[in-house]
Design a protein around this motif. Structure first.
Motif, PDB file in Angstrom:
ATOM      1  N   SER A  31      26.160   2.381  12.458  1.00  0.00           N
ATOM      2  CA  SER A  31      26.985   1.253  12.001  1.00  0.00           C
ATOM      3  C   SER A  31      27.158   1.219  10.485  1.00  0.00           C
ATOM      4  O   SER A  31      28.266   0.981   9.992  1.00  0.00           O
ATOM      5  CB  SER A  31      26.410  -0.069  12.506  1.00  0.00           C
ATOM      6  OG  SER A  31      25.114  -0.291  11.992  1.00  0.00           O
ATOM      7  N   SER A  32      26.110   1.457   9.731  1.00  0.00           N
ATOM      8  CA  SER A  32      26.250   1.420   8.271  1.00  0.00           C
ATOM      9  C   SER A  32      27.120   2.567   7.765  1.00  0.00           C
ATOM     10  O   SER A  32      27.838   2.413   6.763  1.00  0.00           O
ATOM     11  CB  SER A  32      24.878   1.450   7.593  1.00  0.00           C
ATOM     12  OG  SER A  32      24.237   2.687   7.804  1.00  0.00           O
ATOM     13  N   ILE A  35      30.824   1.525   8.513  1.00  0.00           N
ATOM     14  CA  ILE A  35      31.239   0.518   7.535  1.00  0.00           C
ATOM     15  C   ILE A  35      31.416   1.152   6.161  1.00  0.00           C
ATOM     16  O   ILE A  35      32.401   0.901   5.465  1.00  0.00           O
ATOM     17  CB  ILE A  35      30.230  -0.647   7.489  1.00  0.00           C
ATOM     18  CG1 ILE A  35      30.308  -1.439   8.793  1.00  0.00           C
ATOM     19  CG2 ILE A  35      30.480  -1.547   6.288  1.00  0.00           C
ATOM     20  CD1 ILE A  35      29.175  -2.407   8.995  1.00  0.00           C
ATOM     21  N   THR A  39      35.004   1.386   4.307  1.00  0.00           N
ATOM     22  CA  THR A  39      35.091   0.704   3.012  1.00  0.00           C
ATOM     23  C   THR A  39      35.510   1.671   1.911  1.00  0.00           C
ATOM     24  O   THR A  39      36.367   1.350   1.084  1.00  0.00           O
ATOM     25  CB  THR A  39      33.743   0.037   2.667  1.00  0.00           C
ATOM     26  OG1 THR A  39      33.417  -0.891   3.696  1.00  0.00           O
ATOM     27  CG2 THR A  39      33.803  -0.678   1.334  1.00  0.00           C
TER      28      THR A  39
END
Length: 151
Positions: A31-32, A35, A39
């Motif tokens: 997930s990180s 993201i 981003t």
């Protein structure tokens, strides 16, 4: 030692048997990275500056590489296909970040403590990426439908 003490409790076995567990764990693991990759893609100028801040030049090359690895590697892990490639790429990216951004050996005081913590958090992520690769390998070797990690 009593044989019952060595066995997992039935509730643990029941949770591990859920077909949705491994996909959920893979999602949480990457997930990180998803993201971060999205981003960076949406704010490419900031991604370039971030790379240059850590001494990676030209920044646009390293930012583009980070985006490809974060999104592409995550896609491999999430799809449970070419997990070795996706997790390996994410692990290498994490190792680079770990060494550049968490150089606790060059710091003192609170900054050292924070960098030391970040360093070992990154190390833990690398270990989890290796574990997810190992699970995928074992699952493929043993067959999808026979074991709890078949999802």
């Amino acid at each position: 030692m009593d044989a019952n003490v060595r066995e997992d409790p039935t509730w643990v076995t029941a949770i591990l048997a859920r077909p949705w567990l491994l996909p959920l764990l893979r999602t949480a693991l990457v997930s990180s990275y998803v993201i971060g990759g999205v981003t960076k893609l949406l704010h490419f100028d900031a991604a370039i500056h971030e790379q240059e801040h850590f001494g990676l030049h030209p920044g646009w090359v390293w930012a583009a590489l980070a985006i490809v690895v974060e999104i592409g590697g995550s896609a491999c892990v999430l799809a449970n296909r070419l997990v070795w490639l996706g997790a390996g790429g994410l692990g290498c990216l994490t190792a680079i970040a770990m060494l550049l951004a968490n150089d606790f050996w060059n710091l003192a005081g609170v900054a050292r403590l924070s960098a030391l913590n970040g360093f070992f958090e990154h190390l833990g992520l690398i270990a989890a990426l290796i574990a997810v690769t190992w699970i995928a390998k074992v699952k493929n070797a043993l067959g999808r439908s026979q074991y709890f990690w078949s999802a």
